[in-house]
Design a protein around this motif. Structure first.
Motif, mmCIF file in Angstrom:
data_model
loop_
_atom_site.group_PDB
_atom_site.id
_atom_site.type_symbol
_atom_site.label_atom_id
_atom_site.label_comp_id
_atom_site.label_asym_id
_atom_site.label_seq_id
_atom_site.Cartn_x
_atom_site.Cartn_y
_atom_site.Cartn_z
ATOM 1 N N UNK A 96 0.869 -1.193 -0.321
ATOM 2 C CA UNK A 96 0.243 -0.435 0.214
ATOM 3 C C UNK A 96 1.197 1.310 -0.037
ATOM 4 N N UNK A 97 0.713 2.446 -1.508
ATOM 5 C CA UNK A 97 1.565 3.317 -1.067
ATOM 6 C C UNK A 97 0.148 4.236 -0.420
ATOM 7 N N UNK A 98 0.786 4.720 0.744
ATOM 8 C CA UNK A 98 0.289 5.831 1.288
ATOM 9 C C UNK A 98 0.901 7.010 1.807
ATOM 10 N N UNK A 99 0.457 8.026 -0.250
ATOM 11 C CA UNK A 99 1.664 9.400 0.264
ATOM 12 C C UNK A 99 0.546 10.127 0.219
ATOM 13 N N UNK A 100 0.979 11.647 0.100
ATOM 14 C CA UNK A 100 0.651 12.967 -1.136
ATOM 15 C C UNK A 100 0.501 13.176 -1.994
ATOM 16 N N UNK A 138 -5.095 7.388 -0.338
ATOM 17 C CA UNK A 138 -5.367 8.492 -0.390
ATOM 18 C C UNK A 138 -4.601 8.725 1.237
ATOM 19 N N UNK A 139 -3.978 9.312 1.181
ATOM 20 C CA UNK A 139 -3.480 9.498 3.106
ATOM 21 C C UNK A 139 -4.484 10.468 4.206
ATOM 22 N N UNK A 140 -4.736 9.844 4.969
ATOM 23 C CA UNK A 140 -6.295 10.505 6.057
ATOM 24 C C UNK A 140 -5.379 12.199 6.436
ATOM 25 N N UNK A 141 -6.309 12.296 6.755
ATOM 26 C CA UNK A 141 -6.186 13.424 7.111
ATOM 27 C C UNK A 141 -6.105 14.530 7.952
ATOM 28 N N UNK A 184 -9.989 5.171 9.624
ATOM 29 C CA UNK A 184 -10.737 4.273 8.892
ATOM 30 C C UNK A 184 -10.796 3.750 7.370
ATOM 31 N N UNK A 185 -11.165 4.342 6.727
ATOM 32 C CA UNK A 185 -10.672 4.219 4.901
ATOM 33 C C UNK A 185 -9.721 3.459 4.512
ATOM 34 N N UNK A 186 -8.827 4.658 5.429
ATOM 35 C CA UNK A 186 -7.282 3.621 4.982
ATOM 36 C C UNK A 186 -6.964 2.420 5.374
ATOM 37 N N UNK A 187 -7.284 2.253 6.452
ATOM 38 C CA UNK A 187 -7.154 1.408 6.902
ATOM 39 C C UNK A 187 -7.807 0.338 6.372
ATOM 40 N N UNK A 188 -8.865 0.184 5.799
ATOM 41 C CA UNK A 188 -9.872 -0.625 5.254
ATOM 42 C C UNK A 188 -9.286 -0.851 3.740
ATOM 43 N N UNK A 189 -8.705 -0.004 3.423
ATOM 44 C CA UNK A 189 -8.639 -0.872 2.166
ATOM 45 C C UNK A 189 -6.816 -1.346 2.030
ATOM 46 N N UNK A 245 -2.317 -1.568 16.118
ATOM 47 C CA UNK A 245 -1.352 -2.504 16.601
ATOM 48 C C UNK A 245 -1.455 -3.444 15.378
ATOM 49 N N UNK A 246 -3.261 -3.174 14.643
ATOM 50 C CA UNK A 246 -2.865 -4.386 13.492
ATOM 51 C C UNK A 246 -2.715 -3.975 12.100
ATOM 52 N N UNK A 247 -1.675 -3.251 12.130
ATOM 53 C CA UNK A 247 -1.025 -2.213 11.033
ATOM 54 C C UNK A 247 0.156 -3.439 10.367
#
Length: 1603
Positions: free
Chosen positions: A1078-1082, A1105-1108, A1117-1122, A1153-1155
């Motif tokens: 997963x690539x979480x970048x601006x 999309x990174x969290x705001x 939660x959306x990030x975590x879900x994806x 902890x589950x990341x």
């Protein structure tokens, strides 16, 4: 009549009783004491009926409500209901109608209101008292009738509940509070008795009140999901909340409900089941409810909606049979006459003639001649006495003074204005008379001055401010009459508003006028030899009386001199006026009855007028009676309101003697509701010498002057007539005397007989003026000299009103002379007596039945608690919605009323109006006290109120809409026809010569181009090749918010950094090839580098999309879900986001902890990987594309290497991209085409991408367009949200941008990347706005993609311009395409979604049968292409969905090709244009997503269409979203304005959706700006909104539940 005594009581007993009632009403004795004394008084006359309560009796006016004694304490200080509408019998009827509801509990969901809205606007401490209810039909000018009313009922009867014996009866408040307070409990009382009783009354004429009412507001049938109930309770099932919880403003629990339910015994018929079985209380939120689909919901909001659903499941009015075609197959039901409805059966009526107008020898030949005669023979005779506010005579105008002053005015008018050569006023010109109500002497002088100068006076009200309600229309009248001079008094002139320079400003809508003061001291004396020319009365215009119409426009009725004189003669004859009689006048002397009696006829007969100003009546309501005594007046002219005021105050006076009075003219005697004031007045004052035959009601109208007048008769002759008519009959236009004591009756008193010298008939109100039958109500018409002759300057309207030739059955006119329509509805009764039942202006035709606004006002005012309406100020009018009139009731509520009170009162009014009139109220609105627009005399300005309501500027504090109960003419729900098989559709198309709807982009195989990248199968190889051949070629440039370059990337830099990432993945992450990362970048360069790093390492990247940072709770939660759904084994990101993911806020939102392992790529290792990964098979996975759809579904699709390369090639060809090109991209780079353009295309085609993160535009809206201009970009891509930001943010700055050299003339394509129907309005306004900066309108276009294929259409560079077609929105709902002209009703513009990309084939298929559709037919868009995604990436491996969406085949025709289903409805249409290959161009039009579409009433609605209508309806609605919940349509609007406007939106939203979409809105939710969630593509997330609403998380300003 119930008002009449069954046994005549002696006068002294009656007087004592009346006194007693007043004592009670004044609060001087208690209810108990009152009843004791009363029964003593009456006891002597009535044998006690067994079991009868002594408190019952004589007049059945006993107040039964406990509050009644306290109600009367606030005597003078507060106003009361409008007295024209008082009727005790009616009050009683209303209470009885309401009592019929007793057994059936009502459940109206209370609206939710934000606390800030609940605070009532404080009221000015002292407001001038003014009652009056406006209703259509009370032209605003009804003058002072509308003012005042500082007092309450004349007797205790105001509160009269049902007059059953006291022990058995229960107070109204009590049961209603139970019915309404318990609103939350979804109560079912479908007991057998309730339903049977309603069916039995249904047939019996107006007895339907009870039964129908039951249907309308009570029976709640449980929803089908509750099967389990059937076993234990055959009849009833209650849910009751526990009220110990703290009260909640927005909720609907109420602490009084328990008390109310316990305290009442309700008798039920045996066998009605155990009605009040109560279950253990639960608190509102804990109540687990089920929706219609059996989905359990636990929420306050949904409980209310559930309740609403249950309420609406009641049977509606009986279904109607026939329909009319509304210019299309959409069938709107049209009300069919009920075969049982009463019909007129009598013979044709005969026109009535009045007695001969006997010419008396000494009658003057004209009014001026009369004035001259009295002014010279008896100059000392008093003509007019005016009073000051203390009731002392202020001034006596003698006939001599009136004559000399009028002469002076006449001379000055003709000779002292303008120059000798050019006088300003000539005979025949019109001048305005502007005089206050307390100065009749100045008015009379000016009026007669005008008559002497042969100038036409136009008396009008004094304008108080520049923007008085209605003064603009008066201005139009003055303008059309050519008025240039306004006559006024000194005092009035000083009081007019002035500008700082002392000028009188021009009033809004007024012509420029010269103000002329008529006081003698300001005028020059006429020379000795000047004398006015006094002629006999002739056909010239004498004066113009203004009249306000139903729609607010003001007309001028012209009265000729001969008509004026004849009218005075007719009045003199019918009233038997004699010389020097004294007459007391309380009416407005500027118009109508006041002018005719106290200014004109009085001078003809040299009478003495005592004029009582309105201001004095306010201070001392008895003043007129005192003056009658003091001057021994023979005649008094009053309105029923003045009689009522006198009643309330009369106890202060012991020495009243009314024996001198021979005639009491009741000016509004034609109002059916004046009768009870007349009766009560007689009742009280008979002991003071008032004779019954003195009361003379009259009927009049501005057009016909006096229509009828009851003559003062000698004692002992026939008593006046009474008619007790059935309202049910009246609503069908027939007269039915109501023999039994039914509830809905209208009691009429006669208004005497036809005027002398006149002829009268009644004609049908609509259509040809045909004579009515004897038992039919019609519009009264009169034929006489003494009427108005025209509406000034309006020939057409004049013809319809003043030149009517009534015809008999055979079509022949009944007279050669024209009749004048009076605007009054009525009939000629027995013995030639005239009865008036209402006014044409107040007529509302609902579902083919006629209702009079006055009657509805009366019913609303009779509802307990009467004191709820502030000073009786109620307006009733109708608005047209969906081809029928709908009744709107607007009332001012008392300043101290609570939400609970308001809601209870509203619910009762609905019940009462339905019970008595059998008509539904469409909208009931309450406004704060003193806020409705007023007429000059304090009444409600009706048309202005209606205007404000329709403009959404009324600012009510409570609104209840009942479209579900009122609107019965919706089109029938569409019945789905059994589908025709796909084969026959195809054959049918072939036969009718229609092509099958299919189209394709250019064929990739046939395009010869020197595309070097084609020889590589994988993008990673293309990058390596570019790094070797053109290492220093810049691929990417990232801009910051200031427009400067933040960073850039050449081919070799990208290659080297990607290698390092690959090394890091192998070394630190120990990843296998095929692992997901997963690539979480601006948005930026790091994202691109990380993507290619993954490809080099053989991993599968997923961009997220990174969290705001400001909104972690909802975005993380959306990030975590994806990350979880995509099975990512590690997360790559920047150092900053890395910290954010582990922060305290993050741990509150998700389980940190589950990341999976998180790697930050800010410091990369120095060494590169030993070997770059080379995939073996091009069909393996290249990357995953995850996106949240608008319906809130998270869907990831698999993109193979083949598809990725094909996609890039397709875009390269369509947009002609080469290394020398520059493309500006302002998109979110996380999914769909946005990601491909940001990360992939430059590497494939070699062009330079200028990257502009959309978030930077929030800081600098001009960033994107400046970059486009600065880099001379020819192609640019953006999203709708970016376009909207530019349109809103730069709208006013185009000039300053132009001066800074911003130039968009080089742009050839500006493509909006979208997955929805093109937003034409937005793209057009964008094009218009930036046209000045050189943007070519044809450059702006849209693209279309979806989950199964990320880009199907894209405008590109060559090829024809995008076309727009207009389709019929109603046909679209039936899944049909019907092309219409631009601007035709119900038309919807659809813009083509760009050109089909090379290598893409499209077909339109029927989503149900999967058969191919014909051209221009609506169906699902199916696509076949090399860059289709290869399937969903699902954790659950839902194979069926997978094959259906990605591997579908047609059921007929070409069954071999494998298609992907887009899930979007659209159609193909071959245009006249040719594309690059010379073929005719096929255009694809996208209509909307199937999963977004709402099925309502069997039709398919696209939310965007309803939203567009709603946004258009009011300037304060900035955004709107709709969704459905258990078949209810919920409309959420964002309000940009003060919270006070929130309630204005409810009726407007309901109206527009009914009018344009034939749908009834179930719930209207008003929220703050920004509440409607929007995704990165600028699409509304309607399902998130729905979940938020149901979970009660929106914090709405107001939620209205439409009944």
């Amino acid at each position: 009549m119930a008002d009449r005594d069954p046994v005549p009581l002696p006068a002294e007993v009656r007087a004592k009783l009346a006194e007693l009632e007043l004592e009670l009403s004044e609060g001087d004795i208690t209810q108990k004491g009152y009843e004791k004394k009363r029964s003593k008084l009456i006891g002597a006359f009535f044998p006690q009926a067994p079991g009868m309560d002594p408190s019952m009796g004589q007049e059945r006016r006993t107040p039964v409500t406990p509050s009644s004694s306290s109600r009367y304490h606030r005597r003078r200080s507060s106003g009361s209901r409008d007295e024209r509408y008082r009727s005790d019998v009616h009050t009683e009827a209303v209470q009885a109608a309401l009592a019929k509801h007793k057994e059936r509990k009502m459940a109206v969901p209370m609206p939710s209101k934000r606390r800030s809205l609940v605070v009532q606007t404080s009221m000015d401490a002292y407001t001038p008292p003014d009652t009056s209810s406006g209703s259509e039909g009370e032209g605003q000018g009804d003058g002072d009738e509308e003012e005042g009313g500082d007092c309450e009922e004349e007797d205790g009867g105001g509160g009269g509940g049902t007059s059953s014996s006291r022990e058995g009866s229960i107070s109204m408040e009590h049961w209603i509070s139970r019915a309404i307070h318990g609103t939350s409990s979804t109560t079912t009382t479908t007991s057998s008795t309730a339903s049977s009783s309603s069916s039995s009354t249904r047939s019996g004429g107006s007895g339907a009140a009870g039964g129908r009412l039951a249907d309308v507001l009570a029976q709640h049938v449980h929803i089908s999901a509750h099967h389990h109930l059937r076993h234990h309770r055959p009849h009833h099932h209650h849910k009751t909340e526990n009220h110990s919880a703290p009260p909640d403003v927005t909720g609907y629990t109420n602490s009084t409900a328990n008390a109310a339910t316990d305290g009442i015994q309700v008798e039920r018929a045996p066998g009605a089941g155990t009605a009040a079985q109560r279950q253990t209380p639960k608190y509102g939120n804990a109540e687990l409810m089920e929706t219609g689909d059996g989905v359990p919901v636990s929420s306050r909001v949904s409980a209310k909606i559930q309740q609403l659903v249950n309420t609406l499941k009641r049977p509606k009015r009986p279904p109607l049979r026939e329909f009319f075609v509304d210019d299309f197959e959409e069938l709107l039901e049209v009300q069919q006459p009920d075969p049982n409805q009463p019909k007129a059966e009598g013979a044709q009526m005969v026109a009535m003639r009045g007695e001969q107008l006997g010419v008396v020898t000494n009658w003057p030949p004209s009014l001026e001649a009369a004035l001259q005669r009295w002014g010279t023979i008896s100059p000392k005779a008093p003509c007019l006495t005016t009073m000051d506010t203390n009731g002392k005579p202020l001034y006596v105008l003698t006939y001599g003074k009136l004559w000399s002053r009028s002469l002076k005015v006449a001379y000055n008018l003709l000779h002292k204005l303008g120059t000798k050569q050019e006088p300003l006023v000539r005979p025949g010109d019109r001048v305005a008379l502007v005089f206050p109500n307390n100065d009749p002497a100045a008015f009379m002088t000016a009026f007669y001055g005008c008559l002497l100068a042969e100038v036409v006076p136009v008396p009008i009200e004094v304008p108080l401010t520049r923007k008085d309600a209605g003064s603009q229309q008066i201005g139009f009248l003055l303008g059309s009459c050519g008025v240039t001079v306004a006559l006024t008094s000194d005092a009035c002139h000083k009081g007019l508003p002035k500008s700082p320079t002392g000028e009188i400003p021009q009033f809004k809508g007024w012509p420029k006028v010269l103000w002329f003061v008529t006081e003698s001291k300001h005028l020059s004396k006429p020379p000795r030899d000047w004398f006015p020319h006094i002629k006999d009365a002739n056909q010239d215009t004498a004066y113009i009386e203004y009249k306000t119409c139903k729609d607010g426009s003001v007309l001028g009725v012209t009265v000729m001199r001969i008509a004026m004189l004849t009218h005075c003669q007719a009045l003199t004859q019918s009233c038997s006026y004699t010389e020097a009689e004294t007459i007391v006048n309380v009416l407005d002397f500027k118009k109508d009855v006041g002018l005719w009696h106290a200014v004109l006829t009085s001078v003809m007969n040299m009478m003495h007028v005592i004029s009582i100003p309105y201001a004095l009546m306010k201070v001392n309501p008895l003043s007129w009676i005192q003056k009658v005594c003091q001057y021994k007046a023979k005649v008094a002219c009053v309105k029923s309101r003045d009689m009522h005021w006198a009643l309330v105050a009369h106890r202060d006076q012991r020495d009243i003697n009314l024996t001198s009075l021979r005639m009491l003219v009741v000016a509004d005697g034609s109002n059916p509701w004046s009768i009870s004031s007349c009766d009560a007045f007689l009742n009280v004052f008979q002991s003071k010498g008032l004779k019954p035959e003195v009361i003379c009601p009259c009927a009049s109208s501005p057009e016909a002057l006096t229509v009828a007048l009851r003559r003062p008769v000698e004692e002992g002759s026939t008593p006046p007539g009474r008619g007790v008519l059935s309202m049910q009959g009246l609503s069908h236009g027939v007269i039915r005397v109501d023999s039994e004591e039914k509830l809905s009756v209208l009691t009429l008193q006669d208004v005497g007989s036809v005027m002398p010298g006149a002829m009268m008939c009644a004609v049908k109100p609509e259509g040809v003026p045909q004579l009515c039958k004897a038992d039919e109500i019609g519009e009264i018409c009169v034929c006489t000299v003494a009427t108005g002759t025209s509406y000034y300057g309006l020939a057409g309207m004049t013809k319809n009103t003043f030149e009517v030739f009534p015809t008999s059955n055979n079509g022949a006119p009944i007279s050669e002379f024209p009749f004048t329509r009076t605007g009054l509805l009525g009939f000629i009764g027995p013995a030639g007596l005239i009865f008036v039942a209402g006014k044409m202006d107040g007529l509302m035709v609902v579902g083919g039945r006629r209702h009079n606004a006055d009657d509805i006002v009366a019913t609303a005012l009779a509802v307990e608690p009467m004191k709820f309406v502030y000073r009786g100020r109620i307006a009733v009018f109708s608005i047209t919605v969906l081809h029928d009139e709908r009744i709107v009731v607007v009332a001012e509520q008392r300043p101290d009323s609570t939400e609970e009170d308001s809601f209870q009162w509203m619910s009762r009014v609905l019940q009462a109006i339905d019970g008595i009139h059998q008509v539904g109220v469409y909208c009931l609105a309450l406004v704060p006290s003193n806020t409705l627009p007023k007429t000059p005399l304090g009444g409600i300005h009706l048309s202005e109120t209606k205007q404000l309501f329709l403009e959404g500027a009324l600012h009510p504090c409570n609104v209840l809409m009942c479209p579900h109960t009122c609107v019965t003419n919706l089109p029938k729900p569409r019945q789905k026809q059994p589908e025709i098989g796909p084969a026959s559709v195809m054959v049918g198309n072939l036969v009718s010569g229609k092509r099958i709807a299919q189209a394709s982009g250019r064929d990739l195989g046939q395009i010869e181009d020197n595309d070097q990248a084609r020889k590589f199968l994988f993008l990673s190889e293309v990058l390596q090749w570019r790094a070797q051949t053109t290492p220093d070629h810049v691929l990417y440039t990232l801009l910051n918010s200031r427009g400067t370059i933040a960073s850039s990337l050449t081919c070799v830099q990208l290659h080297k950094r990607a290698e390092k990432i690959a090394g890091m993945l192998a070394e630190r992450g120990h990843l296998q090839d095929g692992d997901h990362v997963a690539l979480v970048y601006p948005p930026g360069i790091d994202l691109i580098v990380a993507f290619y790093g993954c490809l080099y390492a053989g991993c599968v990247p997923i961009t997220v999309r990174p969290p705001h940072p400001q909104n972690i709770a909802t975005t993380l939660p959306t990030v975590k879900m994806i990350v979880e759904v995509s099975r990512s084994v590690c997360v790559m990101t920047t150092q900053l986001i890395c910290k954010l993911l582990r922060s305290k806020e993050a741990s509150a939102a998700v389980d940190v902890r589950t990341w999976p392992p998180v790697m930050d790529t800010d410091d990369l290792p120095k060494k590169k990987p030993p070997l770059l990964y080379k995939p073996s098979n091009p069909d393996t996975l290249a990357y995953l594309d995850f996106s949240v759809s608008t319906t809130g579904m998270l869907a990831g699709v698999k993109m193979s290497h083949t598809a990725t390369s094909a996609f890039c090639r397709s875009i390269k060809l369509q947009c002609e991209l080469y290394p020398s090109r520059e493309v500006a991209i302002c998109l979110d780079p996380y999914c769909g085409l946005g990601f491909v353009l940001w990360c992939l295309c430059s590497v494939y085609s070699g062009h330079q991408s200028i990257l502009i993160p959309p978030s930077e535009l929030e800081v600098n809206p001009a960033l994107w367009l400046s970059a486009v201009s600065q880099y001379k970009v020819r192609d640019t891509f953006c999203s709708y949200s970016v376009m909207e930001l530019c349109t809103k943010g730069l709208g006013l700055q185009t000039d300053s941008l132009k001066s800074r050299g911003l130039d968009l003339s080089r742009v050839r394509t500006c493509v909006v990347v979208a997955e929805e129907r093109p937003r034409t309005a937005l793209t057009q306004s964008f094009s218009k706005l930036f046209k000045d900066l050189g943007l070519h309108p044809r450059a702006v276009s849209t693209s279309f993609g979806c989950r199964v294929n990320l880009a199907i259409c894209l405008q590109g560079t060559s090829g024809p311009d995008p076309t727009t077609v207009y389709v019929d929105m109603r046909a679209l709902r039936h899944d049909r395409v019907r092309l219409v002209e631009r601007g035709s009703p119900h038309s919807l513009p659809l813009m083509e979604s760009g050109k089909i990309l090379p290598g893409v084939r499209i077909i339109i298929a029927n989503p149900e049968t999967k058969g191919p559709m014909g051209e221009s037919h609506l169906g699902e868009i199916w696509v076949h292409s090399g860059h289709n995604a290869s399937g969903y990436f699902t954790v659950y491996g839902d194979e069926a969905l997978q094959s259906d969406h990605f591997n579908s085949r047609l059921s007929f025709g070409d069954t071999q090709t494998v298609w992907a289903r887009t899930g979007y409805l659209g159609f193909l249409r071959r245009t006249e244009l040719t594309d690059a290959s010379g073929e005719r161009h096929d255009a694809l039009y996208v209509v909307g997503a199937l999963e977004e579409a709402m099925e309502l009433r069997g039709m398919r609605y696209h939310p965007i269409d309803i939203e567009t209508s709603v946004i258009r309806t009011h300037k304060s609605i900035t955004e709107c979203a709709v969704f459905t919940w258990t078949n209810l349509l919920v409309v959420v609007v964002e309000l940009d304005g003060s919270e006070q406007e929130a309630l204005d939106l409810v009726p407007l939203v309901t109206n527009v959706v009914l009018e344009e979409h034939y749908l009834i809105v179930g719930v209207v939710v008003v929220v703050d700006i920004g509440v409607i969630p929007i995704n990165s593509r600028g699409e509304k997330q309607r399902m998130h909104l729905r979940d938020g609403f149901l979970a009660d998380q929106l914090d709405p300003i107001y939620v209205a539940y439409n009944m």
